[in-house]
Design a protein around this motif. Structure first.
Motif, PDB file in Angstrom:
ATOM      1  N   HIS A  86     102.531  13.156   3.605  1.00 40.91           N
ATOM      2  CA  HIS A  86     102.110  14.556   3.555  1.00 40.91           C
ATOM      3  C   HIS A  86     101.559  14.916   2.169  1.00 40.91           C
ATOM      4  N   ILE A  87     102.280  14.515   1.140  1.00 45.23           N
ATOM      5  CA  ILE A  87     101.837  14.892  -0.212  1.00 45.23           C
ATOM      6  C   ILE A  87     100.538  14.155  -0.591  1.00 45.23           C
ATOM      7  N   ILE A  88     100.374  12.943  -0.084  1.00 41.54           N
ATOM      8  CA  ILE A  88      99.133  12.206  -0.384  1.00 41.54           C
ATOM      9  C   ILE A  88      97.938  12.897   0.294  1.00 41.54           C
ATOM     10  N   SER A  89      98.149  13.399   1.511  1.00 44.00           N
ATOM     11  CA  SER A  89      97.027  14.103   2.164  1.00 44.00           C
ATOM     12  C   SER A  89      96.718  15.395   1.411  1.00 44.00           C
ATOM     13  N   GLN A  90      97.760  16.035   0.869  1.00 46.96           N
ATOM     14  CA  GLN A  90      97.518  17.261   0.079  1.00 46.96           C
ATOM     15  C   GLN A  90      96.783  16.945  -1.222  1.00 46.96           C
ATOM     16  N   LEU A  91      97.170  15.818  -1.844  1.00 45.17           N
ATOM     17  CA  LEU A  91      96.521  15.418  -3.100  1.00 45.17           C
ATOM     18  C   LEU A  91      95.019  15.223  -2.891  1.00 45.17           C
ATOM     19  N   PHE A  92      94.660  14.569  -1.784  1.00 41.79           N
ATOM     20  CA  PHE A  92      93.250  14.289  -1.522  1.00 41.79           C
ATOM     21  C   PHE A  92      92.521  15.469  -0.876  1.00 41.79           C
ATOM     22  N   ALA A  93      93.265  16.532  -0.573  1.00 37.81           N
ATOM     23  CA  ALA A  93      92.581  17.736  -0.083  1.00 37.81           C
ATOM     24  C   ALA A  93      91.750  18.339  -1.215  1.00 37.81           C
ATOM     25  N   GLY A  94      92.113  18.016  -2.444  1.00 35.34           N
ATOM     26  CA  GLY A  94      91.268  18.359  -3.586  1.00 35.34           C
ATOM     27  C   GLY A  94      91.538  19.702  -4.224  1.00 35.34           C
ATOM     28  N   LYS A  95      92.382  20.539  -3.609  1.00 34.93           N
ATOM     29  CA  LYS A  95      92.664  21.855  -4.189  1.00 34.93           C
ATOM     30  C   LYS A  95      93.597  21.687  -5.386  1.00 34.93           C
ATOM     31  N   VAL A  96      93.186  22.246  -6.530  1.00 40.77           N
ATOM     32  CA  VAL A  96      93.985  22.101  -7.743  1.00 40.77           C
ATOM     33  C   VAL A  96      94.868  23.336  -7.907  1.00 40.77           C
ATOM     34  N   THR A  97      96.171  23.127  -7.795  1.00 42.19           N
ATOM     35  CA  THR A  97      97.110  24.251  -7.872  1.00 42.19           C
ATOM     36  C   THR A  97      98.419  23.802  -8.517  1.00 42.19           C
ATOM     37  N   THR A  98      99.013  24.688  -9.295  1.00 46.10           N
ATOM     38  CA  THR A  98     100.284  24.337  -9.948  1.00 46.10           C
ATOM     39  C   THR A  98     101.399  24.141  -8.919  1.00 46.10           C
ATOM     40  N   GLU A  99     101.184  24.617  -7.691  1.00 47.33           N
ATOM     41  CA  GLU A  99     102.191  24.386  -6.646  1.00 47.33           C
ATOM     42  C   GLU A  99     102.283  22.907  -6.265  1.00 47.33           C
ATOM     43  N   ILE A 100     101.209  22.165  -6.570  1.00 49.46           N
ATOM     44  CA  ILE A 100     101.219  20.706  -6.357  1.00 49.46           C
ATOM     45  C   ILE A 100     100.841  20.079  -7.701  1.00 49.46           C
ATOM     46  N   PRO A 101     101.844  19.822  -8.546  1.00 47.79           N
ATOM     47  CA  PRO A 101     101.525  19.354  -9.904  1.00 47.79           C
ATOM     48  C   PRO A 101     100.532  18.188  -9.941  1.00 47.79           C
ATOM     49  N   ALA A 102     100.677  17.241  -9.012  1.00 44.00           N
ATOM     50  CA  ALA A 102      99.783  16.071  -9.023  1.00 44.00           C
ATOM     51  C   ALA A 102      98.331  16.441  -8.753  1.00 44.00           C
ATOM     52  N   SER A 103      98.085  17.624  -8.195  1.00 49.84           N
ATOM     53  CA  SER A 103      96.703  17.993  -7.845  1.00 49.84           C
ATOM     54  C   SER A 103      95.794  18.074  -9.064  1.00 49.84           C
ATOM     55  N   ILE A 104      96.376  18.258 -10.248  1.00 48.15           N
ATOM     56  CA  ILE A 104      95.584  18.317 -11.480  1.00 48.15           C
ATOM     57  C   ILE A 104      94.837  17.002 -11.709  1.00 48.15           C
ATOM     58  N   LEU A 105      95.354  15.926 -11.124  1.00 48.80           N
ATOM     59  CA  LEU A 105      94.721  14.614 -11.320  1.00 48.80           C
ATOM     60  C   LEU A 105      93.298  14.589 -10.770  1.00 48.80           C
TER      61      LEU A 105
END
Ligand code: GLP
Length: 250
Positions: free
Chosen positions: A204-223
């Motif tokens: 689930h978190i990997i699909s969120q990471l690749f969704a591309g939305k950058v948000t502090t709610e998903i710290p890894a999204s900054i990558l």
């Protein structure tokens, strides 16, 4: 971000180790940023195998770890100091004096955070940072809501993180409530980042990471905003990522 698909945990570990070995061969005095958790055990085992078989040397390498629990002594079997010695440092030729982790027993924790940031600067910054990912998107111990500007700091661990990590402890109550972690800005300064994910629990978190939305709610999204990130994920971790998405990133 670039995605490397792996078959399973072992394949992910082997591919990650190859990238680390390549980094050390190209730059023998590399600064490696290291991570802990179940995900990394196979990668460290592969590095140890390679050291035994091929003699890749770590004599000039320096390592800095992402985080450490507050209140656990280095000899405590659940401390990250212990984990690193047990899985890697005791089995390769790196001088212990070149391996750094935050001190979870520091009397003045704020001063310890500052010391760690200064240390990272003094040794010239991180060439290659290894990252796992929490089921809630945490990197290091930067839980959802952490500022992208954060440097090394103290965190109160999310209940879900303590629950996830309780599998390494005898009892849930033994899981520390706080940790010191490199901040998100600290991690983002790394020249290159290698994030690993394995298993259905990470899908689930990997699909969120690749969704591309950058948000502090998903710290890894900054990558998504870092110029040099490789994600190695196995098929279970990729099971919620569409074939189209996979194509975009591979
Ligand atoms: C831990 C660590 C992280 C790690 C993550 C995932 O709490 N602080 O650095 O990446 O959680 O752990 P695991 O690999 O066991 O799933």
């Amino acid at each position: 971000m670039k995605l490397i698909e792996a078959k399973d945990y072992q394949d992910m570990s082997r591919k990650a180790a190859d990238i680390i070995i390549d980094q050390v061969k190209k730059k023998p005095n590399s600064v490696l940023g290291l991570a802990t958790g179940g995900t990394m055990i196979g990668t460290y085992a592969a590095l140890v195998d390679d050291y035994k078989q091929n003699g890749t040397s770590y004599q000039q390498v320096k390592t800095v770890n992402l985080d450490e629990y507050i209140g656990l002594a280095p000899e405590h079997p659940n401390s990250y100091h212990y984990y690193m010695s047990d899985h890697l440092f005791n089995h390769i030729d790196i001088p212990k004096s070149q391996t750094y982790l935050p001190n979870g027993l520091a009397k003045d924790i704020e001063a310890e955070c500052q010391r760690y940031e200064n240390l990272l600067e003094q040794i010239g910054g991180i060439d290659l940072q290894l990252l796992g990912i929490g089921q809630n998107g945490h990197i290091g111990f930067n839980e959802p809501g952490t500022s992208f500007e954060s440097t090394t700091h103290v965190v109160e661990l999310a209940l879900s993180t303590r629950q996830a990590n309780s599998r390494f402890f005898n009892r849930f109550e033994e899981v520390p409530t706080h940790a010191i972690t490199m901040g998100i800005a600290t991690i983002m300064k790394s020249k290159k980042i290698l994030l690993l994910a394995s298993g259905k629990k990470k899908a689930h978190i990997i699909s969120q990471l690749f969704a591309g939305k950058v948000t502090t709610e998903i710290p890894a999204s900054i990558l998504n905003t870092h110029p040099n990130v490789i994600v190695i994920a196995d098929q279970e971790a990729l099971s919620l990522l569409s074939p189209e998405k996979r194509k975009v990133y591979t």
